[in-house]
Design a protein around this motif. Structure first.
Motif, PDB file in Angstrom:
ATOM      1  N   VAL A   1       9.480  65.274 -42.233  1.00  0.00           N
ATOM      2  CA  VAL A   1      10.670  64.744 -42.915  1.00  0.00           C
ATOM      3  C   VAL A   1      10.453  64.748 -44.433  1.00  0.00           C
ATOM      4  CG1 VAL A   1      12.103  62.677 -43.262  1.00  0.00           C
ATOM      5  CG2 VAL A   1      11.552  63.424 -40.950  1.00  0.00           C
ATOM      6  N   ARG A   2       9.235  64.412 -44.865  1.00  0.00           N
ATOM      7  CA  ARG A   2       8.924  64.466 -46.318  1.00  0.00           C
ATOM      8  C   ARG A   2       9.113  65.880 -46.852  1.00  0.00           C
ATOM      9  NH1 ARG A   2       3.930  60.811 -46.241  1.00  0.00           N
ATOM     10  NH2 ARG A   2       4.773  58.823 -46.923  1.00  0.00           N
ATOM     11  N   SER A   3       8.636  66.867 -46.075  1.00  0.00           N
ATOM     12  CA  SER A   3       8.753  68.258 -46.546  1.00  0.00           C
ATOM     13  C   SER A   3      10.220  68.691 -46.595  1.00  0.00           C
ATOM     14  CB  SER A   3       7.925  69.206 -45.662  1.00  0.00           C
ATOM     15  OG  SER A   3       8.513  69.382 -44.390  1.00  0.00           O
TER      16      SER A   3
ATOM     17  N   TYR B   1       7.428  72.601 -46.526  1.00  0.00           N
ATOM     18  CA  TYR B   1       8.231  72.943 -45.353  1.00  0.00           C
ATOM     19  C   TYR B   1       7.930  74.379 -44.917  1.00  0.00           C
ATOM     20  CZ  TYR B   1      12.300  73.217 -42.250  1.00  0.00           C
ATOM     21  OH  TYR B   1      13.114  73.354 -41.158  1.00  0.00           O
ATOM     22  N   ALA B   2       7.854  75.293 -45.884  1.00  0.00           N
ATOM     23  CA  ALA B   2       7.562  76.701 -45.563  1.00  0.00           C
ATOM     24  C   ALA B   2       6.207  76.812 -44.865  1.00  0.00           C
ATOM     25  CB  ALA B   2       7.576  77.546 -46.838  1.00  0.00           C
TER      26      ALA B   2
ATOM     27  N   ILE C   1      15.705  68.925 -50.636  1.00  0.00           N
ATOM     28  CA  ILE C   1      17.049  68.400 -50.905  1.00  0.00           C
ATOM     29  C   ILE C   1      17.112  67.987 -52.370  1.00  0.00           C
ATOM     30  CG2 ILE C   1      18.781  66.673 -50.270  1.00  0.00           C
ATOM     31  CD1 ILE C   1      17.330  66.358 -47.571  1.00  0.00           C
ATOM     32  N   PRO C   2      17.992  68.606 -53.171  1.00  0.00           N
ATOM     33  CA  PRO C   2      18.100  68.202 -54.571  1.00  0.00           C
ATOM     34  C   PRO C   2      18.330  66.696 -54.693  1.00  0.00           C
ATOM     35  CG  PRO C   2      19.433  70.157 -54.148  1.00  0.00           C
ATOM     36  CD  PRO C   2      18.944  69.662 -52.810  1.00  0.00           C
TER      37      PRO C   2
ATOM     38  N   ASN D   1      18.073  57.487 -46.560  1.00  0.00           N
ATOM     39  CA  ASN D   1      18.023  58.151 -47.869  1.00  0.00           C
ATOM     40  C   ASN D   1      16.610  58.266 -48.457  1.00  0.00           C
ATOM     41  OD1 ASN D   1      17.624  55.523 -48.583  1.00  0.00           O
ATOM     42  ND2 ASN D   1      19.440  55.329 -49.889  1.00  0.00           N
ATOM     43  N   THR D   2      15.582  57.930 -47.649  1.00  0.00           N
ATOM     44  CA  THR D   2      14.195  58.219 -48.034  1.00  0.00           C
ATOM     45  C   THR D   2      13.509  58.801 -46.800  1.00  0.00           C
ATOM     46  OG1 THR D   2      13.218  56.124 -47.298  1.00  0.00           O
ATOM     47  CG2 THR D   2      14.150  56.165 -49.540  1.00  0.00           C
ATOM     48  N   PRO D   3      12.409  59.548 -46.986  1.00  0.00           N
ATOM     49  CA  PRO D   3      11.707  60.096 -45.817  1.00  0.00           C
ATOM     50  C   PRO D   3      11.264  59.001 -44.853  1.00  0.00           C
ATOM     51  CG  PRO D   3      10.875  61.101 -47.838  1.00  0.00           C
ATOM     52  CD  PRO D   3      11.811  59.997 -48.253  1.00  0.00           C
TER      53      PRO D   3
END
Length: 203
Positions: A126-128, A65-66, A133-134, A146-148
């Protein structure tokens, strides 16, 4: 605060940032000092930026994500963020005007920079987001997101697109402005946490 030219913000840049963000002169000057302390060259590399994000999310993996956030703010594509790019990034991710935020969100999702968003690009971002998310929080998400893959599918369906279609910037912004639920789905909503951490660092 030092009086040397190198450690003082130029008047032009200060005025520019004051008028384009919500930050005060005092905040900007304080942040500039601490920015120079961390980055004496006046630039943040992608690795340093990823390190900053990693310190915000010790229980997750924000690297991907970063990397995408960095790409979306490296406006001159030189592989670094200068102070202006850094402050604009901070402003937009922690409470810029809705239209500005959505223009930035579009740039974030437009991974290859071709001016449109594909379903694969939505899934990649969305995956990143899910990486940050813990796992225990992921379990609390609604069944249909609740999944990417499920979340990307939900976003794509909302825009009414076929599998290989593309979303333009205008469609993206209009669609999100018309439906606040999509705004929640496309963003990682922890900017306040980041802002608080930055404020702690500046103390």
């Amino acid at each position: 605060m030092g009086n040397t030219k190198s450690s003082a913000l130029s008047k032009e840049l200060l005025e520019d940032l004051k008028s384009n963000t919500k930050y005060s002169e005092t905040e900007l000057c304080t942040w500039y000092q601490s920015f120079l302390k961390e980055c004496p060259s006046g630039k943040i590399s992608k690795e340093q930026f990823e390190g900053i994000y990693a310190s915000f999310f010790p229980n997750a993996d924000p690297t991907e994500y970063a990397r995408h956030v960095f790409r979306s703010f490296d406006t001159n594509a030189d592989g670094t963020l200068d102070f202006k790019e850094y402050i604009v990034a901070l402003h937009l991710t922690s409470g810029g005007k809705t239209l500005q935020k959505l223009e930035w969100a579009f740039a974030l999702y437009d991974v290859d920079g071709n001016g449109t968003i594909s379903k694969n690009e939505i899934l990649e971002i969305v995956r990143s987001i899910f990486n940050m998310i813990p796992v225990e929080d992921q379990r609390k998400l609604p069944e249909d997101e609740n999944t990417p893959e499920k979340r990307a599918e939900k976003i794509w369906k909302f825009f009414g697109k076929k599998e290989n279609d593309k979303i333009s910037e205008g469609e993206f912004i209009q669609g999100v402005m018309d439906n606040k639920d999509i705004l929640r789905l496309i963003q990682y909503d922890e900017p306040q946490k980041i802002k608080d951490k930055l404020k702690e660092k500046k103390q």
